[in-house]
Design a protein around this motif. Structure first.
Motif, PDB file in Angstrom:
ATOM      1  N   ARG A  44     -44.614   5.717 -34.092  1.00  0.00           N
ATOM      2  CA  ARG A  44     -45.835   5.535 -33.300  1.00  0.00           C
ATOM      3  C   ARG A  44     -46.446   4.138 -33.491  1.00  0.00           C
ATOM      4  O   ARG A  44     -46.760   3.443 -32.518  1.00  0.00           O
ATOM      5  N   ASP A  45     -46.605   3.701 -34.749  1.00  0.00           N
ATOM      6  CA  ASP A  45     -47.237   2.407 -35.008  1.00  0.00           C
ATOM      7  C   ASP A  45     -46.376   1.254 -34.495  1.00  0.00           C
ATOM      8  O   ASP A  45     -46.893   0.251 -34.007  1.00  0.00           O
ATOM      9  N   GLN A  46     -45.080   1.424 -34.589  1.00  0.00           N
ATOM     10  CA  GLN A  46     -44.175   0.401 -34.058  1.00  0.00           C
ATOM     11  C   GLN A  46     -44.347   0.274 -32.541  1.00  0.00           C
ATOM     12  O   GLN A  46     -44.446  -0.833 -32.004  1.00  0.00           O
ATOM     13  N   LEU A  47     -44.421   1.415 -31.852  1.00  0.00           N
ATOM     14  CA  LEU A  47     -44.575   1.420 -30.395  1.00  0.00           C
ATOM     15  C   LEU A  47     -45.933   0.861 -29.973  1.00  0.00           C
ATOM     16  O   LEU A  47     -46.089   0.367 -28.852  1.00  0.00           O
ATOM     17  N   ALA A  48     -46.918   0.950 -30.848  1.00  0.00           N
ATOM     18  CA  ALA A  48     -48.248   0.420 -30.542  1.00  0.00           C
ATOM     19  C   ALA A  48     -48.358  -1.069 -30.860  1.00  0.00           C
ATOM     20  O   ALA A  48     -49.399  -1.686 -30.637  1.00  0.00           O
ATOM     21  N   GLY A  49     -47.257  -1.637 -31.371  1.00  0.00           N
ATOM     22  CA  GLY A  49     -47.268  -3.045 -31.752  1.00  0.00           C
ATOM     23  C   GLY A  49     -47.246  -3.999 -30.573  1.00  0.00           C
ATOM     24  O   GLY A  49     -47.022  -3.602 -29.415  1.00  0.00           O
ATOM     25  N   GLU A  50     -47.417  -5.258 -30.873  1.00  0.00           N
ATOM     26  CA  GLU A  50     -47.543  -6.301 -29.849  1.00  0.00           C
ATOM     27  C   GLU A  50     -46.312  -6.370 -28.944  1.00  0.00           C
ATOM     28  O   GLU A  50     -46.422  -6.593 -27.735  1.00  0.00           O
ATOM     29  N   GLY A  51     -45.135  -6.184 -29.512  1.00  0.00           N
ATOM     30  CA  GLY A  51     -43.900  -6.314 -28.739  1.00  0.00           C
ATOM     31  C   GLY A  51     -43.699  -5.250 -27.681  1.00  0.00           C
ATOM     32  O   GLY A  51     -42.827  -5.393 -26.814  1.00  0.00           O
TER      33      GLY A  51
END
Length: 547
Positions: free
Chosen positions: A321-328
């Motif tokens: 989840r946190d990765q998907l919410a990242g800038e990229g």
């Protein structure tokens, strides 16, 4: 009648294979679906290979037995030369690995090794065409060994003999000229016990009837040289039904799904329907974190002509989840990423992520999409669903919505709707909203307490015709402008736009007086009954006090 007879033969073979699994302690086990699907596929590829051989000049008019004997008598070089003339979509099977060859050797000691090796030889010899991608580099081969799934080593030979006896007893020769509708029934029967929602994402099965409705609405007149995509493909029913509607020769299928089981079943479905050319575009991986279908630059998301999907609605994806919410990822997930619930992680609304991914994957100005969503998405007044609908309306992507009856899917009681998008927009900027929630017949599923709703052919036809002809029907469908939708908090629910009808009845003065007198009498009766009840209650209270 002939087709039905052929289906029954195939159904019986599938039942026999399941009975073998049961006899060897594998019934309803996690490995049963693997045995059933792989042995069925072995039979299908074996018989299709022989059917292809019979079409070659040196084999025309010869019986299956004669063809097999001629192949066995060939040198290895002659066999390789012959394979150059065979349809590239047909799996190559060496004579020693054929079903008839194994059947003739079934009495040998250690037969289970011979059986397993035949499967591995076929998998290795056809890996360039028939394997599917897993991640960036790995390929998932066509077959694995099966005898080792029987834990009692002394029974492994008998297990493989039982299978080869059944595979050798029937011929599939008569079915290779059939089209999608024939194989859709076979496929549904083949996996009906194995499409339970037990995986992380998309072990979801879309009913053939719903897939047909979607295909006929999204591509009513077919198309030429187009791409079809499903980012959560499951068993592939949606993409295959659309491919059949468009014409298999006119499209290329692209899919991705995180589930190994789903991809194995999807591959079987593609092979049955002669879409072997699309196998190289089947990817097993996490679509949200690692989308593998990329544009020529190798970085940006590939854009597709048609996208159809029935993504999972709720799944725990808290680890990414946190990765998907990242800038990229912000460009792709423009409306945001659901938060992780404190108590129920599995309720994370993953469909919202797939919906955003699909919108970004549509070809600019021409892409079309149809996505199954929970009906609650249509009216949610806040959060990510509202932002997605705002985006759809602002970009003029909405073509229409069909709200389906409850229990239309066997594995979920959630009410569902299909959202149709079109990047070309509509000329008058009006969209059609259809409420088909009252359609269908509810039938109790055998052996369960659950119900399933089935649409009749007439109901299916009404939904398709209404959408494609943009018909307005009282309490069923309504044309709404994007401006009106915007004013109602971007609600996509047809019911919110239906006109309220007031019936007017002409009455003479005498009739009016009589009606008023009747109402007055009814009110007097109600008041009298109310007083009587009040007295009885007070009397009861007094008696209680006295006691």
């Amino acid at each position: 009648m002939q087709l039905q007879s052929e289906k029954q033969i195939i159904y019986s073979l599938i039942d026999d294979l399941k009975a073998i699994c049961s006899n060897y302690g594998l019934g309803n086990s996690g490995n049963e679906y693997k045995i059933i699907t792989e042995t069925f596929l072995y039979k299908f590829l074996n018989d299709k290979f022989l059917a292809g051989i019979k079409e070659l000049p040196d084999f025309t008019g010869k019986s299956t037995k004669e063809c097999e004997q001629q192949l066995s008598d060939m040198s290895e070089d002659d066999f390789e030369f012959l394979m150059m003339d065979l349809d590239p979509r047909v799996a190559r099977i060496r004579p020693e690995d054929s079903i008839s060859s194994l059947f003739s050797r079934k009495g040998e000691e250690g037969f289970h090794t011979t059986f397993d090796n035949a499967l591995l030889h076929i998998a290795e010899g056809n890996k360039e065409v028939f394997s599917v991608a897993a991640g960036a580099q790995n390929r998932v081969r066509l077959f694995d060994t099966l005898s080792n799934l029987v834990t009692e080593v002394e029974r492994q030979d008998d297990f493989c003999r039982a299978i080869i006896n059944k595979l050798n007893a029937q011929s599939f020769d008569a079915v290779f000229q059939q089209k999608y509708d024939f194989y859709a029934d076979i496929f549904e029967y083949l996996i009906k016990d194995y499409n339970k929602d037990s995986g992380q994402y998309a072990e979801y099965y879309t009913p053939h009837s719903i897939a047909q409705i979607i295909a006929r609405i999204i591509a009513p007149e077919g198309a030429q040289n187009v791409s079809i995509y499903d980012p959560a493909a499951g068993s592939g029913t949606l993409v295959l039904t659309l491919a059949e509607q468009i014409g298999e020769e006119n499209c290329t299928v692209y899919t991705q799904d995180i589930s190994q089981k789903s991809n194995e079943v999807l591959r079987l479905n593609l092979i049955l329907n002669n879409l072997v050319d699309s196998l190289s575009h089947v990817i097993q991986d996490d679509t949200l974190v690692r989308p593998r279908h990329l544009a020529e630059d190798g970085k940006s998301i590939e854009k597709f002509d048609y996208i159809v999907s029935n993504p999972p609605f709720n799944t725990d994806f808290s680890e990414t989840r946190d990765q998907l919410a990242g800038e990229g990822y912000k460009k792709r997930f423009f409306a945001g990423v659901p938060n992780i619930p404190k108590k129920k992680k599995e309720s994370m609304a993953i469909y919202q992520m797939f919906l955003q991914h699909i919108i970004v994957s549509m070809k600019e100005g021409k892409g079309k999409a149809a996505i199954v969503v929970p009906t609650g998405f249509l009216t949610a007044a806040t959060g990510i669903p509202y932002k997605i609908r705002q985006h759809i309306v602002k970009k003029k992507l909405l073509r229409g919505v069909v709200s389906m009856p409850s229990n239309i899917f066997a594995n979920t009681g959630t009410n569902v709707s299909v959202v149709f998008l079109d990047a070309a927009g509509t000329e008058d900027e009006k969209v059609l909203l259809v409420d088909a929630s009252n359609m269908g017949e509810k039938v109790k599923l055998e052996g369960t307490k659950n119900q399933r709703t089935y649409l009749s052919k007439e109901e299916m036809e009404q939904i398709v015709t209404t959408m494609n002809e943009r018909q307005e029907i009282d309490d069923f469908s309504v044309l709404v402008s994007l401006k009106d939708i915007e004013q109602k908090k971007c609600s996509f629910s047809a019911g919110q736009y239906f006109k309220v009808k007031i019936e007017y009845v002409d009455l003479t003065p005498e009739e009016f007086q009589q009606k008023m007198a009747d109402y007055e009498q009814q009110l007097k009766t109600y008041f009298a009954e109310g007083h009587k009840l009040e007295e009885e209650i007070l009397k009861g209270i007094g008696e209680l006090k006295y006691e």
